[in-house]
Design an enzyme around this catalytic site. Sequence first.
Site, mmCIF file in Angstrom:
data_model
loop_
_atom_site.group_PDB
_atom_site.id
_atom_site.type_symbol
_atom_site.label_atom_id
_atom_site.label_comp_id
_atom_site.label_asym_id
_atom_site.label_seq_id
_atom_site.Cartn_x
_atom_site.Cartn_y
_atom_site.Cartn_z
ATOM 1 N N GLU B 51 21.426 25.238 3.440
ATOM 2 C CA GLU B 51 21.002 26.420 2.689
ATOM 3 C C GLU B 51 20.522 26.104 1.277
ATOM 4 O O GLU B 51 19.671 26.788 0.724
ATOM 5 C CB GLU B 51 22.129 27.459 2.630
ATOM 6 C CG GLU B 51 22.384 28.179 3.954
ATOM 7 C CD GLU B 51 23.389 27.464 4.839
ATOM 8 O OE1 GLU B 51 23.738 26.300 4.535
ATOM 9 O OE2 GLU B 51 23.831 28.060 5.835
ATOM 10 N N PHE B 113 36.878 36.564 8.541
ATOM 11 C CA PHE B 113 36.200 35.311 8.843
ATOM 12 C C PHE B 113 34.867 35.245 8.095
ATOM 13 O O PHE B 113 34.071 36.163 8.145
ATOM 14 C CB PHE B 113 35.955 35.197 10.356
ATOM 15 C CG PHE B 113 35.204 33.949 10.732
ATOM 16 C CD1 PHE B 113 35.756 32.690 10.500
ATOM 17 C CD2 PHE B 113 33.940 34.023 11.289
ATOM 18 C CE1 PHE B 113 35.056 31.541 10.820
ATOM 19 C CE2 PHE B 113 33.232 32.872 11.618
ATOM 20 C CZ PHE B 113 33.793 31.625 11.377
ATOM 21 N N GLN B 114 34.660 34.158 7.391
ATOM 22 C CA GLN B 114 33.453 33.921 6.594
ATOM 23 C C GLN B 114 33.212 34.986 5.533
ATOM 24 O O GLN B 114 32.085 35.332 5.228
ATOM 25 C CB GLN B 114 32.232 33.747 7.501
ATOM 26 C CG GLN B 114 32.384 32.510 8.387
ATOM 27 C CD GLN B 114 31.096 32.057 9.043
ATOM 28 O OE1 GLN B 114 30.244 32.866 9.375
ATOM 29 N NE2 GLN B 114 30.966 30.745 9.224
ATOM 30 N N LYS B 163 27.497 43.460 7.154
ATOM 31 C CA LYS B 163 26.902 43.469 8.493
ATOM 32 C C LYS B 163 26.692 44.887 9.032
ATOM 33 O O LYS B 163 25.706 45.171 9.701
ATOM 34 C CB LYS B 163 27.779 42.667 9.462
ATOM 35 C CG LYS B 163 27.110 42.464 10.802
ATOM 36 C CD LYS B 163 27.766 41.391 11.643
ATOM 37 C CE LYS B 163 26.936 41.159 12.908
ATOM 38 N NZ LYS B 163 27.537 40.159 13.785
ATOM 39 N N MET B 480 19.666 6.768 -14.420
ATOM 40 C CA MET B 480 19.900 7.458 -15.688
ATOM 41 C C MET B 480 21.359 7.309 -16.117
ATOM 42 O O MET B 480 21.655 7.169 -17.301
ATOM 43 C CB MET B 480 19.512 8.933 -15.555
ATOM 44 C CG MET B 480 19.492 9.680 -16.860
ATOM 45 S SD MET B 480 18.445 8.874 -18.096
ATOM 46 C CE MET B 480 16.937 9.816 -17.960
HETATM 47 C C1 LIG Z 1 23.787 17.157 -8.318
HETATM 48 C C2 LIG Z 1 23.867 16.221 -9.458
HETATM 49 N N1 LIG Z 1 24.907 15.346 -9.572
HETATM 50 C C3 LIG Z 1 24.981 14.487 -10.603
HETATM 51 C C4 LIG Z 1 24.013 14.472 -11.572
HETATM 52 C C5 LIG Z 1 24.107 13.490 -12.740
HETATM 53 N N2 LIG Z 1 22.981 12.552 -12.714
HETATM 54 C C6 LIG Z 1 21.884 12.702 -13.487
HETATM 55 S S1 LIG Z 1 20.730 11.546 -13.222
HETATM 56 C C7 LIG Z 1 21.670 10.759 -12.078
HETATM 57 C C8 LIG Z 1 21.177 9.540 -11.376
HETATM 58 C C9 LIG Z 1 20.056 9.823 -10.452
HETATM 59 O O1 LIG Z 1 19.797 8.686 -9.679
HETATM 60 P P1 LIG Z 1 18.430 8.517 -8.922
HETATM 61 O O2 LIG Z 1 18.114 9.739 -8.159
HETATM 62 O O3 LIG Z 1 18.454 7.246 -8.157
HETATM 63 O O4 LIG Z 1 17.374 8.463 -10.109
HETATM 64 P P2 LIG Z 1 17.106 7.307 -11.205
HETATM 65 O O5 LIG Z 1 17.770 7.746 -12.466
HETATM 66 O O6 LIG Z 1 17.673 6.036 -10.681
HETATM 67 O O7 LIG Z 1 15.633 7.296 -11.328
HETATM 68 C C10 LIG Z 1 22.892 11.428 -11.919
HETATM 69 C C11 LIG Z 1 23.971 10.988 -11.031
HETATM 70 C C12 LIG Z 1 22.971 15.411 -11.442
HETATM 71 N N3 LIG Z 1 22.005 15.524 -12.346
HETATM 72 N N4 LIG Z 1 22.909 16.248 -10.388
#
Ligand SMILES: Cc1ncc(C[n+]2csc(CCOP(=O)(O)OP(=O)(O)O)c2C)c(N)n1
Lengths: 163, 572
Positions: B51, B113-114, B163, B480
């Site tokens: 979703e 439920f749900q 519902k 990052m």
């Molecule tokens: C749902 C979610 N969980 C955690 C984060 C924290 N976060 C920001 S950037 C990042 C790393 C992203 O890794 P990747 O997709 O491989 O991108 P890269 O930075 O390596 O280009 C994380 C864990 C986030 N922004 N969103």
Amino acid sequence: MRRIISVLLENEPGALSRVVGLFSQRNYNIETLTVAPTEDETLSRLTVTTSGSDKVIEQITKQLNKLIEVVKLVDLTEGAHIERELMLIKLKATGAQRAEIKRTVDIFRGQIVDVTSTVYTVQLTGDSDKLDAFIQAIGATAVLEVVRSGVSGIARGEKVLSI
Amino acid sequence: MELLSGADMIVRFLQDEGIEYIYGYPGGAALHIYDALFRQDKVKHILVRHEQAAVHMADGYARATGKPGTVLVTSGPGATNTVTGIATAFMDSIPMVILCGQVASTLIGEDAFQETDMIGVSRPVVKHNMTIRHPEEIPEVLKKAYYIAASGRPGPVVVDIPKDMTTPNERYEYAFPRKVKLRSYNPAVRGHAGQIKKAVDMLLAARRPVIYSGGGVVLGGASAELKELAHNLNFPVTSTLMGLGAFPGTDRQFLGMLGMHGSYEANMVMHHADLILAIGARFDDRVTNATEKFCPGARIVHVDIDPASISKTIDADVPIVGPVDSVLKEMIALLKESKGKPDQDALNAWWKQIGEWRAFHGMRYETGEKLLKPQQVIEALYKVTGGKAFVTSDVGQHQMFAAQYYKFDKPNRWINSGGLGTMGFGFPAAMGVKLNFPDEDVVCVTGEGSIQMNIQELSTCKQYDLPVKIVNLNNQSLGMVRQWQDMNYESRHSHSYMKSLPDFVKLAEAYGHVGMKIERIEDLEPMLEKAFAMKDKLVFLDIYVDPYEHVYPMQVARGSMKDMWLSKTERV
Ligand SMILES: Cc1ncc(C[n+]2csc(CCOP(=O)(O)OP(=O)(O)O)c2C)c(N)n1
Ligand SMILES: [Mg+2]
């Protein structure tokens, strides 16, 4: 600074929780909150007392205004206004204390609304400071229970908050 | 008047509202509605695999077109799975209506439920939410939902549908409401004339002006007005992450993005400006850096549809509440009328200074001999797509590289989760765009971390034939996060490395798509060309890039706008 914000709200389920949710979500504080339907049953009137810097208060009023169910609001503290709070207070009243309490209640223009051989229940209205002062005058040891309604407020003079 | 069941009313309303696609996933509480969908063919439903992806698809559509997206899910887990998507849309002010099934009204409160209190769960992340209390209300409530979602500062609206509001054999009168009345909701329709006049006087008096343009210019459809105003005045323009494309990325007056990973020149111009014209931007912490050090010499004119965005973090000298397009039109007209011009000598000196900043440090990176640099990939992508693609992104370094190096000349083409920063957004968002723009190139720039958050949608793409291109900047790490660990935690890479990455090429193939792996610099452009030539294929490009690259410039934490790292070793 302490502020009294008065809100006209659609009288709909969930509207109040939106207002309360906004305060906790954005880290604003609520000191008191009162709410009841108005003469127009589609509207509720809500009064909230809060405090914060001017910037925070500005945000609070703007964010409240953004809620779809908020019809109108006013910061009463920006102008002359009347503020009232109702207190019901249960006091230990035995022996010589009974006369002393009665006198204090009279001075504060309260009413004893229920009596037993050991307890007075007092009703008092006024602004919040007056209610605080009463409790102080009576002394904490005599106080058994306190119920306060929270502040209701209205602007002085011709000004009205209506749609 | 026609008699329809609640379920039929919902579908009929969607038809009458002109909704072509909805995105969703069925379940018990929504089954009457799904049955009504089955019995018609005007409203087409896209069955996602989770979703959250349905919401991001609707979001991608909304960002590309400016029109509200529509989502349909069941109660409980179906509804709670949408929450991240809704919060994403909320933070970026994206118009959207989410229809959630709910247990029958007679069961609400009994832990049926749900059953989940979706009104309560979604409250902090919606513009508004509503429950249907009687089937007769359906047309009016839905009309309100679309109106609220799309007007003023847009946002997501949840409609909770017990519902028993959709029972098939209970019929009620249906009429499509043409208009809605909401006494308590009146978004501003134009800015205050006196304030606009004041602002124009300030524009004319400015010696070191800058236009700081935000996502509101894209959402408010004010790109043409922004260009006209900026060109008439010859003012430099910088943009937030959300506003990219509203002012052409290739225009001489464009400074690039500002803020945490903004360009050197954009941040320098902001810091030294004497007048900032902020349009549809909200002085977010990723832009301002330390607010007490923000642009010390600047007076601020702030135009926004949302009064609460004005003077929230940075005080405005001249606040203007109104739709950005109409306010800018009025400014342009007043400027023409006044025949005034800003001091040209001052402006020339300002442009000369800007030229020096540009020369000192444009957007640049060091290329390697063997390893591909992520920036290089984005530049090649820009070239191969002629700068014309819809580019969605996930969250991380790849997102910043895309924002910095793909020059968007048009609004609504750069689609990313700026406010919430939701990994997993990019791919489904790209699908939502592609479905509605089948003839355009739609690319998702992602990372091997982010793409795995909604990778299951490869299956949806197969079912509905959505040939998006996935550009996976594979640095084999949560880049990052790793960058922050390098800079703030002495390179202790706590859980920012993923062992055992899947073979993305095989994975794509397993879902029936094309996979390509790129490791060598000389393969980059030819393989991209090849991938984009396959118009009717989803191509997953798994591109191995330098795992140690950082995003620069990067503002120094708690500094002013102009305090930046320009590389691992240069700090200004
Ligand atoms: C749902 C979610 N969980 C955690 C984060 C924290 N976060 C920001 S950037 C990042 C790393 C992203 O890794 P990747 O997709 O491989 O991108 P890269 O930075 O390596 O280009 C994380 C864990 C986030 N922004 N969103
Ligand atoms: Mg990565």
